[in-house]
Design a protein around this motif. Structure first.
Motif, mmCIF file in Angstrom:
data_model
loop_
_atom_site.group_PDB
_atom_site.id
_atom_site.type_symbol
_atom_site.label_atom_id
_atom_site.label_comp_id
_atom_site.label_asym_id
_atom_site.label_seq_id
_atom_site.Cartn_x
_atom_site.Cartn_y
_atom_site.Cartn_z
ATOM 1 N N GLU A 47 -4.667 5.943 12.475
ATOM 2 C CA GLU A 47 -4.771 5.056 11.326
ATOM 3 C C GLU A 47 -5.689 5.727 10.311
ATOM 4 N N TYR A 48 -5.198 5.909 9.076
ATOM 5 C CA TYR A 48 -5.947 6.590 8.020
ATOM 6 C C TYR A 48 -6.232 5.622 6.883
ATOM 7 N N PHE A 49 -7.470 5.644 6.367
ATOM 8 C CA PHE A 49 -7.816 4.768 5.257
ATOM 9 C C PHE A 49 -8.954 5.372 4.448
ATOM 10 N N PHE A 50 -9.167 4.811 3.255
ATOM 11 C CA PHE A 50 -10.182 5.302 2.325
ATOM 12 C C PHE A 50 -11.265 4.255 2.176
ATOM 13 N N VAL A 51 -12.507 4.692 2.370
ATOM 14 C CA VAL A 51 -13.676 3.816 2.246
ATOM 15 C C VAL A 51 -14.765 4.550 1.462
ATOM 16 N N GLY A 52 -15.923 3.944 1.365
ATOM 17 C CA GLY A 52 -17.029 4.536 0.622
ATOM 18 C C GLY A 52 -17.527 5.861 1.156
ATOM 19 N N GLU A 53 -17.153 6.216 2.375
ATOM 20 C CA GLU A 53 -17.527 7.512 2.934
ATOM 21 C C GLU A 53 -16.432 8.552 2.746
ATOM 22 N N GLY A 54 -15.299 8.139 2.194
ATOM 23 C CA GLY A 54 -14.177 9.062 2.013
ATOM 24 C C GLY A 54 -12.994 8.630 2.862
ATOM 25 N N ILE A 55 -12.142 9.594 3.190
ATOM 26 C CA ILE A 55 -10.960 9.312 4.015
ATOM 27 C C ILE A 55 -11.376 9.393 5.480
ATOM 28 N N CYS A 108 -9.028 1.397 -0.824
ATOM 29 C CA CYS A 108 -8.155 1.676 0.316
ATOM 30 C C CYS A 108 -6.685 1.456 -0.040
ATOM 31 N N ASN A 109 -6.399 0.471 -0.874
ATOM 32 C CA ASN A 109 -5.013 0.170 -1.221
ATOM 33 C C ASN A 109 -4.429 1.221 -2.165
ATOM 34 N N SER A 110 -5.257 1.763 -3.070
ATOM 35 C CA SER A 110 -4.816 2.875 -3.932
ATOM 36 C C SER A 110 -4.424 4.060 -3.047
ATOM 37 N N PHE A 111 -5.282 4.340 -2.069
ATOM 38 C CA PHE A 111 -5.046 5.440 -1.132
ATOM 39 C C PHE A 111 -3.768 5.208 -0.329
ATOM 40 N N SER A 112 -3.630 4.022 0.254
ATOM 41 C CA SER A 112 -2.437 3.726 1.056
ATOM 42 C C SER A 112 -1.170 3.868 0.221
ATOM 43 N N ASN A 113 -1.221 3.416 -1.021
ATOM 44 C CA ASN A 113 -0.064 3.493 -1.910
ATOM 45 C C ASN A 113 0.316 4.949 -2.192
ATOM 46 N N GLU A 114 -0.689 5.765 -2.492
ATOM 47 C CA GLU A 114 -0.435 7.181 -2.794
ATOM 48 C C GLU A 114 0.095 7.929 -1.573
ATOM 49 N N VAL A 115 -0.512 7.682 -0.415
ATOM 50 C CA VAL A 115 -0.093 8.369 0.808
ATOM 51 C C VAL A 115 1.302 7.905 1.245
ATOM 52 N N ALA A 116 1.584 6.621 1.090
ATOM 53 C CA ALA A 116 2.918 6.098 1.425
ATOM 54 C C ALA A 116 3.986 6.799 0.588
ATOM 55 N N GLN A 117 3.698 6.984 -0.705
ATOM 56 C CA GLN A 117 4.661 7.658 -1.575
ATOM 57 C C GLN A 117 4.829 9.129 -1.197
ATOM 58 N N PHE A 118 3.734 9.778 -0.808
ATOM 59 C CA PHE A 118 3.814 11.173 -0.370
ATOM 60 C C PHE A 118 4.679 11.285 0.880
ATOM 61 N N LEU A 119 4.481 10.383 1.828
ATOM 62 C CA LEU A 119 5.180 10.472 3.105
ATOM 63 C C LEU A 119 6.617 9.967 3.055
ATOM 64 N N THR A 120 6.842 8.868 2.326
ATOM 65 C CA THR A 120 8.148 8.193 2.416
ATOM 66 C C THR A 120 8.854 8.010 1.075
ATOM 67 N N LEU A 148 -19.356 -7.290 -7.580
ATOM 68 C CA LEU A 148 -18.288 -6.752 -6.749
ATOM 69 C C LEU A 148 -18.103 -5.251 -6.947
ATOM 70 N N ASP A 149 -18.401 -4.734 -8.134
ATOM 71 C CA ASP A 149 -18.281 -3.295 -8.369
ATOM 72 C C ASP A 149 -19.208 -2.492 -7.466
ATOM 73 N N SER A 150 -20.274 -3.108 -6.986
ATOM 74 C CA SER A 150 -21.212 -2.390 -6.129
ATOM 75 C C SER A 150 -20.858 -2.504 -4.643
ATOM 76 N N VAL A 151 -19.835 -3.278 -4.326
ATOM 77 C CA VAL A 151 -19.442 -3.479 -2.928
ATOM 78 C C VAL A 151 -18.617 -2.299 -2.444
ATOM 79 N N ILE A 152 -18.949 -1.818 -1.260
ATOM 80 C CA ILE A 152 -18.181 -0.755 -0.623
ATOM 81 C C ILE A 152 -17.727 -1.274 0.733
ATOM 82 N N ILE A 153 -16.423 -1.261 0.950
ATOM 83 C CA ILE A 153 -15.859 -1.723 2.213
ATOM 84 C C ILE A 153 -15.864 -0.557 3.190
ATOM 85 N N ASN A 154 -16.408 -0.752 4.376
ATOM 86 C CA ASN A 154 -16.404 0.311 5.377
ATOM 87 C C ASN A 154 -16.202 -0.263 6.769
#
Length: 164
Positions: A47-55, A108-120, A148-154
């Motif tokens: 499972e791959y995702f993007f958070v405040g620490e990166g991918i 994370c959703n921007s990342f998932s969208n970009e990776v989904a397009q790359f893969l499929t 909310l701009d200062s919130v980082i989901i991890n």
């Protein structure tokens, strides 16, 4: 490991609010939100995702968020794991470095969208990618934006570049 053929690609969808968005959004935002979405791409057994620490990655369903609320079948890819990891490493050192994370515009959703397009060649569902603009279109969302701009989901996981 055989690196030829077709590999399934799944989108794991988690509601970070654990149902609270559905209950509270009509009162707080004046519109119904079904959840606050965190997404991840599952391919090649991880499972791959993007958070405040990166991918980062983990075993499928292996974050502290537990099992995903839903799983969307995005089809299959012919991109082998080695090429996929090169692609992720490239993203991790450019577009998806940890310091590029933004809760509304680059998450994370921007990342998932970009990776989904790359893969499929397919995008992830628009109800997920449209959520930030829906929240920000409300007076309450605008009022909360500075906070909310200062919130980082991890939700945990291992950084794919080995850096912290």
């Amino acid at each position: 490991m055989d690196q030829t053929g077709s590999f399934p690609v799944k989108l794991y969808v988690y509601d970070l609010s654990r149902g609270m968005a559905r209950q509270l959004s009509p009162v707080m935002l004046g519109k119904q939100l079904d959840g606050i979405w965190h997404t991840a791409i599952v391919v090649h057994g991880k499972e791959y995702f993007f958070v405040g620490e990166g991918i980062v990655n983990c075993a499928p369903g292996g974050t502290p968020l537990g099992e995903p609320g839903s799983i969307v079948d995005l089809g299959a890819t012919e991109v082998p794991e080695e090429i996929f990891m090169e692609y992720l490493t490239s993203l991790a050192s450019s577009t998806y470095r940890g310091d590029k994370y933004n809760l509304f515009e680059h998450n994370c959703n921007s990342f998932s969208n970009e990776v989904a397009q790359f893969l499929t060649g397919k995008k992830i569902p628009s109800y997920i990618t449209d959520l930030p603009s829906e929240v920000l279109s409300t007076p309450f969302g605008q009022a909360l934006r500075p906070l909310l701009d200062s919130v980082i989901i991890n939700p945990g996981g291992n950084n794919i570049t080995g850096q912290r």
